[in-house]
Enzyme design. Structure first.
Site, PDB file in Angstrom:
ATOM      1  N   LYS B  85      -5.031 -12.143  -1.381  1.00  0.00           N
ATOM      2  CA  LYS B  85      -3.983 -11.585  -0.502  1.00  0.00           C
ATOM      3  C   LYS B  85      -4.469 -11.573   0.947  1.00  0.00           C
ATOM      4  CE  LYS B  85      -0.936  -7.510  -0.254  1.00  0.00           C
ATOM      5  NZ  LYS B  85      -0.628  -6.181  -0.864  1.00  0.00           N
ATOM      6  N   SER B 160       4.036  -5.545  -2.504  1.00  0.00           N
ATOM      7  CA  SER B 160       3.804  -6.394  -1.350  1.00  0.00           C
ATOM      8  C   SER B 160       2.939  -7.629  -1.637  1.00  0.00           C
ATOM      9  CB  SER B 160       3.111  -5.574  -0.265  1.00  0.00           C
ATOM     10  OG  SER B 160       1.847  -5.117  -0.704  1.00  0.00           O
ATOM     11  N   SER B 184       2.045  -2.324  -5.511  1.00  0.00           N
ATOM     12  CA  SER B 184       2.128  -3.670  -4.927  1.00  0.00           C
ATOM     13  C   SER B 184       1.468  -4.773  -5.744  1.00  0.00           C
ATOM     14  CB  SER B 184       1.523  -3.662  -3.522  1.00  0.00           C
ATOM     15  OG  SER B 184       2.378  -2.991  -2.639  1.00  0.00           O
TER      16      SER B 184
END
Lengths: 104, 487
Positions: B85, B160, B184
């Site tokens: 990420k 996310s 997330s």
């Protein structure tokens, strides 16, 4: 509780966000819609004994709602342990687990 | 990797193939890039991967190959391509947090989790798209455009960490790193039909994870299977002297949970996660999962977590409050973007207003408001009290003899891009996941079936540092459901 245009201007200043004037009314509406849901917490009986706090229990001291002093009261050179050519000298971190503590 | 690419599909098979010489690490990594192009994982398609450098990744893979030959050892992640990420620091690829304010920023140091993956033989093949500073539940809040769900590109992958979930679901990588503040990892895992794990707060080092809400943030892992996720977590878990919040409680070999029976395990069914208005099809799939676990010896017990409905208000006070402080550092002086303004203060304000997107701006304002004089006690102090009560709910249930909890991961399947314009409606996507972050307990999402072709995730929650037991149930559920979990 709800926020007003002045409240949003005030918190934007505290947060150092320069908001375009035409954005403020929509932000007021959005924040108030969110805060409506937060009011549910007011109905929960207070249980200070269950409050999540830091290890010291007392939490951080509160300060006035004003931004930090600008410019810095002390120069960067005074704050840094070592400087060279205008740069801070710091320990190397990039390969920390392979070569602990080696200075760059 | 897809079967078509010829590369092994699981982490263990990949490490076996490279360590035994059946394939080289370079061949595996090359296959990952080929797959990425085939599924259009970049900006011209899914928009799952923001930054990658094939030449560097192949060089790193060659180095892994040398270590295998020279060292004569089996590396757990030998040659395994991994996506990370974009809010986790890497040395050569940018770390932009999906934000314009950090566009082009390259970290001078590497996150401990990345160091550990690389040390185990993993090769970082790309940085993945995410909601700006991990604030969002759909990956639509990225400054670099939304990520699309590989199973239905008209829908969101969740967020996310949507880019990481999409990269795994599309077969570009077998495992990926994400981060969790309110769900997330688990929510996008559920939306993309893969496994997502949020470890106990303190189980995994956060050194190099860009801070959003420090009392909630944890690095999590995605895998196509439970075993892949177990191996990834095993590699990154454990104390790190560079993160004082990481725990020195010994980690377990999570993959050893693979054959542990469910006999005697008590699994709680918290009634607050099965409200009357829950989609009956999601309820049905959860019931099937309960039946499956019962057939394998588990005892299912109805329990109550009475403060669950307050989790979203509590979360959306505490997380923005912490974010307003953590994101104060992005001011045009030290990182990335700088927009000139009237004096120093004008520069700060211009940089931050143009560098941050609408959701981050909203949360910084909300966080500043709830911490400001006159409102601190009404909002922040109160939220911390209720957070304590949410934590106490979990403690009481686990102390009553319940080993694990099982719930739906999300109240809906993946929704269409642009479907949730109202911020609070979007926040409700986290309603079943935010509690684990507030209480600091481990939780994971596993696929349990599909509705109209869209995946549904089931969530397992355990008490602090009991990831091993959570994995044992996840392995059992995955094995029992088999392909039913994906149709």
């Amino acid at each position: 509780m709800s926020v007003t245009v002045d409240d949003v201007r005030h918190i934007a200043a505290l947060a150092r966000l320069g908001l375009p004037p035409d954005r403020i009314p929509s932000l007021v509406a959005e924040l108030n819609r969110i805060l409506e849901h937060m009011d549910a917490l007011g109905a929960v009986p207070s249980r200070p004994d269950q409050r999540v706090t830091g290890v010291s229990g007392g939490g951080m001291p509160l300060r006035e709602d004003v931004g930090p002093q600008i410019p810095l009261a002390r120069t960067r050179d005074e704050l840094a342990p070592v400087m060279r050519d205008g740069f801070f000298i710091v320990p190397r971190l990039a390969s920390h687990e392979d070569s602990p503590g080696e200075p760059s | 990797m897809s079967a078509a690419s010829g590369a092994p599909q699981s982490v263990a098979a990949c490490a076996d193939a490279t360590c035994s010489g059946k394939m080289t690490a370079r061949e595996v990594v090359r296959a990952s890039f080929a797959r990425s192009k085939a599924v259009r994982a970049g900006a011209d398609g899914l928009n799952a991967i923001l930054w990658s450098n094939e030449d560097e990744a192949l060089d790193e893979a060659r180095e892994v190959g040398r270590r295998i030959v020279d060292g004569g050892v089996r590396l757990d992640l030998a040659g395994v391509p991994i996506a990370v990420k974009d809010n986790i620091a890497t040395l050569t690829l940018p770390t932009s947090c999906g934000s314009r304010i950090l566009e082009g920023y390259v970290s001078p140091y590497e996150a401990t989790v990345v160091t550990r993956l690389r040390r185990a033989g993993g090769v970082i093949v790309g940085k993945t798209n995410c909601d700006e500073f991990a604030m969002g539940s759909s990956t639509e809040n990225s400054a670099f455009g939304p990520t699309r769900n590989p199973l239905d590109p008209s829908r969101v992958p969740g967020g996310s960490s949507g880019g990481s979930a999409a990269a795994v679901a599309a077969g570009v990588v077998p495992i990926a790193l994400g981060s969790e503040t309110g769900g997330s990892v688990r929510q996008p895992a559920a939306f993309c039909g893969i496994v997502g794990v949020k470890p106990t707060y303190g189980r995994v080092s956060r050194y190099g994870l860009v801070a959003f809400a420090s009392s909630l943030d944890q690095v999590g892992v995605f895998g196509r299977t439970v075993d892949d996720a177990a191996i990834a977590l095993e590699v990154i878990a454990g104390r790190d002297s560079l993160d004082s919040t990481s725990s020195d409680i010994p980690t377990a070999a999570y993959r050893n949970a693979v054959d542990e029976p469910l006999k005697g395990v008590v699994i709680g069914r918290p009634k607050e996660y099965f409200p009357e208005h829950l989609d009956p099809r999601i309820r049905q799939l959860c019931d099937r999962a309960f039946d499956t676990m019962r057939e394998r010896g588990a005892t299912i017990r109805d329990v109550s977590l009475p403060h669950t409905d307050l989790a979203i208000p509590v979360y959306y006070i505490i997380a923005p409050a912490e974010a307003s402080s953590n994101l104060a550092r992005f001011d045009g002086v030290r990182y990335g973007l700088r927009i000139d303004g009237d004096g120093l203060r004008g520069m700060y304000e211009a940089t931050r207003s143009q560098g941050f997107g609408p959701e981050v701006t909203r949360r910084i304002l909300l966080g500043t408001y709830v911490l400001s004089a006159g409102y601190y006690d009404a909002y922040y102090t109160k939220a911390q009290e209720v957070r304590g009560q949410i934590t106490e709910d979990f403690r009481a249930v686990f102390a009553s003899g319940v080993d694990l909890l099982f719930t739906p991961t999300t109240p809906t399947t993946a929704f269409p891009l642009g479907a949730k314009a109202d911020p609070y409606e979007m926040y409700l996507s986290d309603i079943f996941t935010a509690t684990a972050n507030l209480a600091g307990i481990p939780a994971m999402s596993v696929p349990i079936g599909r509705i109209a072709g869209l995946p549904v995730g089931g969530q397992l929650l355990a008490s602090h540092f009991d990831e091993h037991r959570m994995f044992s149930a996840a392995y059992a559920l995955e094995r029992a459901l088999g392909q039913e979990a994906h149709r």
